[in-house]
Write a protein that holds these residues in place. Sequence first.
Motif, PDB file in Angstrom:
ATOM      1  N   GLN A  41      35.414  45.880  14.025  1.00 53.52           N
ATOM      2  CA  GLN A  41      35.169  44.398  13.144  1.00 53.52           C
ATOM      3  C   GLN A  41      36.216  44.029  14.151  1.00 53.52           C
ATOM      4  O   GLN A  41      35.044  42.652  14.889  1.00 53.52           O
ATOM      5  N   ARG A  42      37.328  44.202  14.768  1.00 61.70           N
ATOM      6  CA  ARG A  42      37.681  42.572  15.586  1.00 61.70           C
ATOM      7  C   ARG A  42      38.011  43.132  17.058  1.00 61.70           C
ATOM      8  O   ARG A  42      39.613  44.286  17.605  1.00 61.70           O
ATOM      9  N   PRO A  43      37.249  43.944  18.035  1.00 65.04           N
ATOM     10  CA  PRO A  43      37.148  44.335  19.483  1.00 65.04           C
ATOM     11  C   PRO A  43      38.612  43.291  20.025  1.00 65.04           C
ATOM     12  O   PRO A  43      38.035  42.353  20.015  1.00 65.04           O
ATOM     13  N   VAL A  44      39.273  44.350  21.073  1.00 59.54           N
ATOM     14  CA  VAL A  44      39.784  44.132  22.123  1.00 59.54           C
ATOM     15  C   VAL A  44      40.135  44.644  23.069  1.00 59.54           C
ATOM     16  O   VAL A  44      40.083  45.541  23.685  1.00 59.54           O
ATOM     17  N   ALA A  45      39.965  43.540  24.100  1.00 60.98           N
ATOM     18  CA  ALA A  45      40.321  43.953  25.835  1.00 60.98           C
ATOM     19  C   ALA A  45      41.091  43.540  26.496  1.00 60.98           C
ATOM     20  O   ALA A  45      41.588  42.317  25.763  1.00 60.98           O
ATOM     21  N   VAL A  46      41.733  44.086  26.378  1.00 58.37           N
ATOM     22  CA  VAL A  46      43.150  43.888  27.380  1.00 58.37           C
ATOM     23  C   VAL A  46      43.496  43.564  28.841  1.00 58.37           C
ATOM     24  O   VAL A  46      42.254  44.412  29.541  1.00 58.37           O
ATOM     25  N   LEU A  47      43.393  42.182  29.151  1.00 59.12           N
ATOM     26  CA  LEU A  47      43.679  41.999  30.641  1.00 59.12           C
ATOM     27  C   LEU A  47      44.452  41.916  31.691  1.00 59.12           C
ATOM     28  O   LEU A  47      45.418  41.162  30.857  1.00 59.12           O
ATOM     29  N   SER A  48      44.687  42.340  32.527  1.00 60.01           N
ATOM     30  CA  SER A  48      45.544  43.090  33.851  1.00 60.01           C
ATOM     31  C   SER A  48      45.077  43.433  34.807  1.00 60.01           C
ATOM     32  O   SER A  48      44.167  43.107  35.517  1.00 60.01           O
ATOM     33  N   GLY A  49      46.394  42.750  35.598  1.00 60.35           N
ATOM     34  CA  GLY A  49      46.372  42.904  37.279  1.00 60.35           C
ATOM     35  C   GLY A  49      45.588  41.917  37.726  1.00 60.35           C
ATOM     36  O   GLY A  49      45.089  41.432  37.745  1.00 60.35           O
ATOM     37  N   GLY A  50      46.423  40.353  37.937  1.00 55.95           N
ATOM     38  CA  GLY A  50      46.439  39.665  38.751  1.00 55.95           C
ATOM     39  C   GLY A  50      46.771  40.138  40.887  1.00 55.95           C
ATOM     40  O   GLY A  50      46.953  39.356  40.911  1.00 55.95           O
ATOM     41  N   ASN A  51      46.632  41.459  40.685  1.00 56.13           N
ATOM     42  CA  ASN A  51      46.473  41.167  41.840  1.00 56.13           C
ATOM     43  C   ASN A  51      45.874  41.665  42.531  1.00 56.13           C
ATOM     44  O   ASN A  51      44.956  43.020  43.185  1.00 56.13           O
ATOM     45  N   VAL A  52      44.523  40.461  42.945  1.00 59.32           N
ATOM     46  CA  VAL A  52      43.132  40.461  42.655  1.00 59.32           C
ATOM     47  C   VAL A  52      43.578  39.994  45.018  1.00 59.32           C
ATOM     48  O   VAL A  52      44.677  38.745  44.682  1.00 59.32           O
ATOM     49  N   ASP A  53      43.021  40.374  45.514  1.00 59.75           N
ATOM     50  CA  ASP A  53      42.844  39.757  46.765  1.00 59.75           C
ATOM     51  C   ASP A  53      41.769  38.527  47.031  1.00 59.75           C
ATOM     52  O   ASP A  53      41.246  38.216  46.415  1.00 59.75           O
ATOM     53  N   PRO A  54      42.675  37.477  47.300  1.00 57.32           N
ATOM     54  CA  PRO A  54      42.441  36.149  46.812  1.00 57.32           C
ATOM     55  C   PRO A  54      40.986  35.635  47.831  1.00 57.32           C
ATOM     56  O   PRO A  54      40.214  34.733  47.249  1.00 57.32           O
ATOM     57  N   ALA A  55      40.217  36.440  48.471  1.00 58.37           N
ATOM     58  CA  ALA A  55      39.253  36.685  49.858  1.00 58.37           C
ATOM     59  C   ALA A  55      38.253  36.614  48.061  1.00 58.37           C
ATOM     60  O   ALA A  55      37.048  36.723  48.081  1.00 58.37           O
ATOM     61  N   LEU A  56      38.237  37.104  47.824  1.00 60.48           N
ATOM     62  CA  LEU A  56      37.494  38.985  46.678  1.00 60.48           C
ATOM     63  C   LEU A  56      37.660  37.464  45.332  1.00 60.48           C
ATOM     64  O   LEU A  56      36.158  36.674  44.946  1.00 60.48           O
ATOM     65  N   LEU A  57      38.501  36.392  45.015  1.00 60.58           N
ATOM     66  CA  LEU A  57      39.051  35.626  43.996  1.00 60.58           C
ATOM     67  C   LEU A  57      37.790  35.291  44.516  1.00 60.58           C
ATOM     68  O   LEU A  57      36.283  34.206  43.461  1.00 60.58           O
ATOM     69  N   ALA A  58      38.182  33.969  44.896  1.00 61.72           N
ATOM     70  CA  ALA A  58      37.182  32.964  45.387  1.00 61.72           C
ATOM     71  C   ALA A  58      35.729  33.174  45.712  1.00 61.72           C
ATOM     72  O   ALA A  58      35.019  32.401  44.957  1.00 61.72           O
ATOM     73  N   ARG A  59      35.680  34.385  46.303  1.00 60.76           N
ATOM     74  CA  ARG A  59      33.969  34.871  46.104  1.00 60.76           C
ATOM     75  C   ARG A  59      33.600  34.739  45.140  1.00 60.76           C
ATOM     76  O   ARG A  59      32.172  33.992  45.371  1.00 60.76           O
ATOM     77  N   VAL A  60      33.604  35.237  43.973  1.00 61.24           N
ATOM     78  CA  VAL A  60      33.045  35.702  42.521  1.00 61.24           C
ATOM     79  C   VAL A  60      33.349  33.707  41.842  1.00 61.24           C
ATOM     80  O   VAL A  60      32.256  33.528  41.052  1.00 61.24           O
ATOM     81  N   ILE A  61      34.479  33.126  42.060  1.00 60.60           N
ATOM     82  CA  ILE A  61      34.509  32.238  41.447  1.00 60.60           C
ATOM     83  C   ILE A  61      33.165  31.054  42.195  1.00 60.60           C
ATOM     84  O   ILE A  61      32.413  30.462  41.602  1.00 60.60           O
ATOM     85  N   ALA A  62      32.812  31.021  43.324  1.00 58.90           N
ATOM     86  CA  ALA A  62      31.961  30.738  44.358  1.00 58.90           C
ATOM     87  C   ALA A  62      30.670  31.447  43.995  1.00 58.90           C
ATOM     88  O   ALA A  62      29.636  29.828  43.818  1.00 58.90           O
ATOM     89  N   ASP A  63      30.407  32.172  43.758  1.00 57.45           N
ATOM     90  CA  ASP A  63      29.158  32.665  43.620  1.00 57.45           C
ATOM     91  C   ASP A  63      28.740  31.662  41.811  1.00 57.45           C
ATOM     92  O   ASP A  63      27.157  31.593  41.475  1.00 57.45           O
ATOM     93  N   GLY A  64      30.035  31.705  40.833  1.00 54.78           N
ATOM     94  CA  GLY A  64      29.299  31.567  40.140  1.00 54.78           C
ATOM     95  C   GLY A  64      28.439  31.973  38.772  1.00 54.78           C
ATOM     96  O   GLY A  64      28.462  33.470  38.759  1.00 54.78           O
ATOM     97  N   PRO A  65      27.687  31.185  37.863  1.00 53.95           N
ATOM     98  CA  PRO A  65      26.833  31.874  36.697  1.00 53.95           C
ATOM     99  C   PRO A  65      25.497  33.031  37.307  1.00 53.95           C
ATOM    100  O   PRO A  65      25.329  32.021  38.550  1.00 53.95           O
TER     101      PRO A  65
END
Length: 85
Positions: A41-65
């Motif tokens: 009825q009310r799905p919940v997703a737990v987000l965790s782990g801000g320990n992401v490689d900055p280059a990977l994060l920049a790439r996924v943001i730049a890739d966009g939708p």
Amino acid sequence: DQQILATMGRLATEARLVAEPGGAAALAAGLFARAELPAAQRPVAVLSGGNVDPALLARVIADGPNDEQGPDDEQGPDAPGPARH
């Protein structure tokens, strides 16, 4: 997995949240494989782990939708996006 990377990018751009790939997996499952998950009825997703490689994060943001971004027309209290108050 492209769906997890797309979810990471969506979290960063739409909700201003940073999650590493493993931390975004639960939300990716909800976005891309909801029909395969147990009914809830009310799905919940737990987000965790801000320990992401900055280059990977920049790439996924730049890739966009992309085609694997998940449903954009989802509405209601379970819809991903900015926090609702």
